[in-house]
Design a protein around this motif. Structure first.
Motif, short mmCIF file in Angstrom:
data_model
loop_
_atom_site.label_atom_id
_atom_site.label_comp_id
_atom_site.label_asym_id
_atom_site.label_seq_id
_atom_site.Cartn_x
_atom_site.Cartn_y
_atom_site.Cartn_z
N ALA A 22 14.19 -6.41 8.44
CA ALA A 22 12.79 -6.81 8.62
C ALA A 22 11.94 -5.65 8.12
N LEU A 23 10.87 -5.98 7.38
CA LEU A 23 10.18 -4.95 6.61
C LEU A 23 8.73 -4.75 7.02
N SER A 24 8.27 -3.52 6.79
CA SER A 24 6.85 -3.25 7.04
C SER A 24 6.18 -2.77 5.75
N TYR A 25 4.88 -2.41 5.89
CA TYR A 25 4.10 -2.11 4.67
C TYR A 25 4.75 -1.04 3.79
N ASP A 26 5.24 0.02 4.42
CA ASP A 26 5.80 1.12 3.62
C ASP A 26 7.17 0.77 3.02
N ASP A 27 7.73 -0.38 3.38
CA ASP A 27 9.05 -0.78 2.84
C ASP A 27 8.95 -1.55 1.53
N VAL A 28 7.75 -2.00 1.18
CA VAL A 28 7.64 -2.91 0.02
C VAL A 28 6.49 -2.52 -0.90
N ARG A 29 6.57 -2.98 -2.12
CA ARG A 29 5.44 -2.98 -3.06
C ARG A 29 5.49 -4.31 -3.80
N LEU A 30 4.32 -4.75 -4.23
CA LEU A 30 4.26 -6.02 -4.97
C LEU A 30 4.72 -5.83 -6.42
#
Ligand code: XMP
Length: 504
Positions: A22-30
């Motif tokens: 499960a991911l949060s903001y700092d785990d992803v980029r568009l």
């Protein structure tokens, strides 16, 4: 047959879920995409709830260090929305809502009227005594029916002050029915070159009045971005809790023409919340109710099935929250937003991503993951429009910012204790789920909103999304590592000049 919408991100999130991540903001980029979209031209129109639209997706949080009337007025003027917090006693909260609603003169619901048998001189004397700045008065007959208008011209051309109002009034008027919106009024008044538009019910009784100078200001120029209701007044929301106290608030707020209630709790998927939602919807089916907070798809679905007009997502991502640490629960916010919005796809109920937003890029990510709007606490805290005074620490200006579940907030207000289900405990036994702190003074909130919307527009340009719906459909994600995150932030440099939209 309705074509089923295809959301690019579904494959990414189902893979993450298979991996148990499960991911949060700092785990992803568009991911970027081929784009014909100019950031300046993107359309940010969206919704907070079924009926409450927003000209941009930013909503201010109902916290006692963030949103009272000054913040709500500014947020609506910038095109977003403010939710007045519920640590205010019910009467004070409804007065704060009234302040927002009366800020613009859209529809004047109860114009000051005069009687056709009054003498012109008496009317002018009363006007002087009461300090009225206006000269336009609707005129009524003895039965209270609308018969005409007197305006500045009528008074100026009248040389005999013993004449009756009925002798000088204009009776040849353009009138409209109850329910005419500010936009319709603007068109009608322009077409007919009328400066005043009275609204009448079926019995010819006056139920409201538009004045062209006000209507024009609302509909044109810098006011065009204002988030206004059908009567041309600024939109505003208010937080309520559960049970009898919530219903008491709701009754007062309805009288002030509230646009949307937010049942604001730490655990939205609970029986008391659902019961309160159903009661409010039964009493006031025409007013939207947004309910939160939840972070699992099945919870969002249960709220929608119970009648929610909007769902607020976020359990523990907030900058001042300790719920995840103290209670051990929670769902990292990007996955929570995705799961909740996926669970209610097709219902027409918007999702608001609440808490944890640190940079403008997080707003693009939240919407990409499925949110229709975002709720900000920390990013707006410390601005001029927040409640409270500036505090100086070693010569530097700060303002207070605290969690509604912090010790200070819970000690001060029963509503805050209720939010965290701590009604029974004595004050010395309170178990906080938030912290208290200070943030730098940031100046006017408009600067913060401008920077955040600029970042969102830029992100939409990179993705190739011309509007919010397209961002939700086209968004796809990279899962990034710690190395990816540190590469994303500035590195190998000592920052000598602060950027207005970036702080470490
Ligand atoms: P940000 O990150 O914008 O988050 O500061 C604001 C949101 O945090 C929630 N909130 C709390 N959550 N304990 C919590 O667990 C608290 O004391 C608390 N106070 C506020 C709320 O949803 C807000 O919008």
């Amino acid at each position: 047959m309705v074509k089923k919408e295809r959301f690019k991100k579904d494959a990414f999130f189902s893979k993450m879920s298979r991996l148990g991540l499960a991911l949060s903001y700092d785990d992803v980029r568009l991911k970027t995409g081929h784009s014909e979209v100019e950031p300046a031209a993107v359309n940010l129109l969206t919704k907070f709830s079924r009926q409450v639209s927003l000209n941009n997706p930013i909503v201010s949080s109902p916290m006692d260090t963030v949103t009272e009337s000054d913040m709500a007025i500014e947020m609506a003027k910038l095109g977003g929305l403010g939710i007045i917090h519920r640590a205010l006693p019910p009467k004070e909260q409804s007065q704060a809502v009234a302040k927002v609603k009366f800020y613009l003169n859209g529809l004047i619901k109860k114009p000051i009227c005069i009687n056709q048998d009054e003498k012109v001189g008496d009317v002018l004397k009363t006007r002087e005594e009461k300090g009225y700045k206006f000269h336009t008065f609707p005129v009524l007959d003895v039965h209270g029916k609308f018969v005409g208008l007197v305006t500045q011209n009528d008074f100026e051309f009248c040389i005999n002050q013993n004449l009756k109002v009925g002798d000088i009034m204009s009776a040849d008027l353009k009138c409209e029915n109850d329910g005419t919106s500010v936009k319709e009024a603007f068109d009608i008044m322009r077409k007919n070159k009328k400066k005043v538009l009275p609204l009448l019910d079926q019995e010819k009784k006056l139920v409201g009045m538009y004045v062209f100078s006000d209507v024009k200001r609302i509909m044109t120029g810098s006011s065009a971005q204002y988030n206004i209701d059908a009567n041309g007044n600024l939109r505003v929301g208010a937080a309520v809790g559960v049970g009898e106290e919530a219903l008491e608030r709701v009754e007062l707020l309805v009288k002030k023409n509230i646009d949307v209630f937010v049942i604001d709790t730490a655990h939205g998927d609970s029986e008391r919340v659902i019961k309160t939602l159903k009661k409010i919807k039964k009493l006031y089916p025409h007013i939207d109710v947004v309910v939160g907070n939840v972070s699992e798809g099945h919870s969002a679905k249960r709220l929608v099935d119970a009648g929610a007009d909007g769902v607020k997502v976020g359990q523990g991502p907030g900058s001042i929250c300790t719920t995840r640490i103290i209670a051990g629960i929670g769902h990292p916010q990007v996955s929570a937003v995705y799961e909740c919005s996926k669970a209610i796809r097709g219902s027409g109920v918007p999702v608001c991503a609440d808490g944890g937003i640190k940079y403008s890029g997080d707003i693009t990510i939240a919407i990409g993951a499925g949110a229709d709007s975002v709720m900000l606490g920390n990013m707006l805290a410390g601005t001029k429009e927040t409640p409270g005074d500036i505090v100086m620490v070693q010569g530097v200006p700060y303002k207070n910012y605290r969690g509604m579940g912090s010790l200070g907030a819970m000690e001060k207000s029963k509503a805050s204790r209720d939010r965290y289900l701590q009604t029974g405990s004595g004050k010395d036994k309170l178990v906080p789920e938030g912290v208290e702190g200070i943030v730098p003074f940031k100046g006017p909130v408009s600067h913060i909103i401008d920077q955040n919307l600029g970042g969102l527009r830029s992100g939409m340009g990179y993705v190739g999304a011309a509007n919010i719906k397209e961002l939700q459909l086209k968004a796809d994600f990279h899962h990034i590592s710690g190395a990816g995150l540190s590469e994303s932030h500035p590195h190998g440099v000592i920052i000598t000049k602060e950027a207005p939209n970036y702080k470490t």
